[in-house]
Design an enzyme around this catalytic site. Structure first.
Site, PDB file in Angstrom:
ATOM      1  N   HIS A  12     -23.794  -1.289  13.834  1.00 33.48           N
ATOM      2  CA  HIS A  12     -24.650  -0.123  14.081  1.00 33.48           C
ATOM      3  C   HIS A  12     -23.802   1.021  14.608  1.00 33.48           C
ATOM      4  O   HIS A  12     -23.540   1.124  15.811  1.00 33.48           O
ATOM      5  CB  HIS A  12     -25.748  -0.491  15.089  1.00 33.48           C
ATOM      6  CG  HIS A  12     -26.845   0.522  15.194  1.00 33.48           C
ATOM      7  ND1 HIS A  12     -28.137   0.282  14.801  1.00 33.48           N
ATOM      8  CD2 HIS A  12     -26.852   1.800  15.649  1.00 33.48           C
ATOM      9  CE1 HIS A  12     -28.879   1.352  15.013  1.00 33.48           C
ATOM     10  NE2 HIS A  12     -28.121   2.288  15.540  1.00 33.48           N
ATOM     11  N   ASP A  16     -22.333  10.682  12.395  1.00 39.60           N
ATOM     12  CA  ASP A  16     -22.371  11.998  13.045  1.00 39.60           C
ATOM     13  C   ASP A  16     -22.235  11.893  14.555  1.00 39.60           C
ATOM     14  O   ASP A  16     -21.812  12.854  15.210  1.00 39.60           O
ATOM     15  CB  ASP A  16     -23.647  12.771  12.670  1.00 39.60           C
ATOM     16  CG  ASP A  16     -24.927  11.998  12.898  1.00 39.60           C
ATOM     17  OD1 ASP A  16     -24.862  10.815  13.306  1.00 39.60           O
ATOM     18  OD2 ASP A  16     -26.009  12.558  12.658  1.00 39.60           O
ATOM     19  N   GLY A 164     -34.213   8.348  13.636  1.00 37.83           N
ATOM     20  CA  GLY A 164     -34.911   9.523  14.141  1.00 37.83           C
ATOM     21  C   GLY A 164     -35.890   9.191  15.257  1.00 37.83           C
ATOM     22  O   GLY A 164     -36.014   8.038  15.671  1.00 37.83           O
ATOM     23  N   HIS A 191     -34.428   1.146  12.553  1.00 37.18           N
ATOM     24  CA  HIS A 191     -34.522   1.451  13.974  1.00 37.18           C
ATOM     25  C   HIS A 191     -35.948   1.164  14.459  1.00 37.18           C
ATOM     26  O   HIS A 191     -36.913   1.735  13.928  1.00 37.18           O
ATOM     27  CB  HIS A 191     -34.231   2.932  14.230  1.00 37.18           C
ATOM     28  CG  HIS A 191     -32.778   3.292  14.221  1.00 37.18           C
ATOM     29  ND1 HIS A 191     -32.023   3.294  13.076  1.00 37.18           N
ATOM     30  CD2 HIS A 191     -31.955   3.693  15.238  1.00 37.18           C
ATOM     31  CE1 HIS A 191     -30.780   3.670  13.375  1.00 37.18           C
ATOM     32  NE2 HIS A 191     -30.718   3.910  14.679  1.00 37.18           N
ATOM     33  N   GLU A 194     -36.857   0.635  20.176  1.00 39.95           N
ATOM     34  CA  GLU A 194     -35.935   1.372  21.052  1.00 39.95           C
ATOM     35  C   GLU A 194     -36.737   2.318  21.927  1.00 39.95           C
ATOM     36  O   GLU A 194     -36.836   2.128  23.136  1.00 39.95           O
ATOM     37  CB  GLU A 194     -34.903   2.129  20.219  1.00 39.95           C
ATOM     38  CG  GLU A 194     -33.900   2.922  21.052  1.00 39.95           C
ATOM     39  CD  GLU A 194     -32.990   3.808  20.208  1.00 39.95           C
ATOM     40  OE1 GLU A 194     -31.968   4.252  20.753  1.00 39.95           O
ATOM     41  OE2 GLU A 194     -33.304   4.070  19.026  1.00 39.95           O
ATOM     42  N   ASP A 272     -23.413   2.334  18.608  1.00 35.79           N
ATOM     43  CA  ASP A 272     -24.410   3.339  18.232  1.00 35.79           C
ATOM     44  C   ASP A 272     -23.727   4.641  17.832  1.00 35.79           C
ATOM     45  O   ASP A 272     -23.611   4.959  16.649  1.00 35.79           O
ATOM     46  CB  ASP A 272     -25.417   3.567  19.353  1.00 35.79           C
ATOM     47  CG  ASP A 272     -26.676   4.277  18.874  1.00 35.79           C
ATOM     48  OD1 ASP A 272     -26.890   4.334  17.651  1.00 35.79           O
ATOM     49  OD2 ASP A 272     -27.446   4.762  19.723  1.00 35.79           O
TER      50      ASP A 272
END
Length: 319
Positions: A12, A16, A164, A191, A194, A272
């Site tokens: 994971h 960016d 997102g 995702h 979380e 992450d």
């Protein structure tokens, strides 16, 4: 570095969020861009970040410069170099290609640039690399279908993901496109759990066909879900430092990673966003050793889970 020469696996990692700060600054100068905020992404995250939404917005500075093929190639290539320096032998990078269209690039050009950077980096370092494409919450059906179709037709892409803002945003609108992704043999990670609770994990598994869950730490409050994850071998891509920064957990000492492992859930550890969270796999391992007294065997167990959960190839589909 891993002991006994054994390389690590990272499942994971957001491209960016892992761009070197000096690279962001150099790309901005080359492109004549005056950045809206400090280049130091780390300073944007610590110590003030208190939610997933804030964490995501802190990474916007990298997106400002990742709008050309050369910039995307460089970021991907350097990520592989950083994996190699961190002892990673298998690294899976993910990114949302629709976030890189501000200057008119099309999806094939964007994906080609990242895939080439990963591939060339792999050729030099020996790191095995894989590429996952993300679509985003809240759902834009056209955008989701465009990502799935681009992933299905690009040989370098192994799977798809939904990323997102999560809290209160349903995954269900993505389900039709993700059924098509599964039919095309693409691997699925989503995702969930979380910034939202166990319901999001159930939807990721039951409706989107997730084989792995990005983060998933809030699954710990649902015993039935833990049994499902354990029974079906659905791995959690846990990112300890990030989980604290996004307020998925209140503090590292309260992180449920050991409770998840004790429940039989396959737990993996990743960074992450390496730059935003200012971590490496080596530093995450050291954090877990300090906080929970992890031993070499504990780290070996989560690495074994990561190796089993890695997306090595697409699934074979019926002809």
């Amino acid at each position: 570095m891993p002991e006994h020469g054994r390389s690590a696996t990272e499942l994971h990692c957001h491209l960016d969020g892992s761009v070197r700060p000096q690279t962001i600054a150099e790309l901005a100068r080359q492109q004549g861009i005056e950045l809206a905020g400090p280049v130091d992404v780390i300073s944007r995250v610590r110590p003030s970040c208190t939610s997933l939404v804030e964490y995501i917005s802190a990474i916007d500075v990298a997106l400002d410069v990742l709008q050309t093929p050369d910039a995307l190639y460089r970021a991907a290539y350097e990520l592989v170099e950083d994996w190699h320096a961190d002892g990673v032998g298998h690294g899976e990078a993910r990114f949302a290609p629709n976030l890189h269209r501000r200057r008119g690039l099309d999806l094939p050009t964007i994906i080609d640039a990242v895939a080439s950077g990963l591939g060339d980096g792999a050729g030099v370092t020996g790191v095995a690399t894989r590429l996952i494409l993300c679509t985003l919450r809240p759902a834009d059906p056209e955008a989701t279908w465009s990502v799935v179709e681009a992933a299905a037709t690009h040989d370098a892409v192994i799977g798809v993901d939904v990323a997102g803002p999560e809290a209160g945003v349903s995954l269900l609108p993505h389900a039709p496109a993700f059924r098509a992704a599964r039919d095309a043999g693409l691997r699925i990670t989503v995702h969930a759990g979380e910034a939202d609770g166990p319901r999001s994990v159930w939807d990721a598994v039951d409706e989107l066909g997730a084989e792995r869950i990005g983060h998933g730490v809030r699954s710990v409050s649902d015993a039935r879900l833990l049994r499902r994850l354990a029974t079906d071998g659905i791995a959690l891509e846990v990112c300890p430092t990030s989980n604290v920064q996004t307020n998925a957990v209140p503090s590292i000492t309260e992180h449920p990673i050991d409770r998840l492992r004790e429940a039989g859930v396959p737990v993996t550890v990743s960074c992450d966003a390496r730059t935003a969270s200012d971590v490496t796999l080596a530093s995450e391992r050291a954090l877990l050793e300090r906080t929970f007294g992890w031993t070499r065997d504990d780290w070996g167990a989560v690495q074994a889970s990561a190796e089993r959960a890695a997306f090595a190839e697409r699934r074979v589909t019926a002809s």
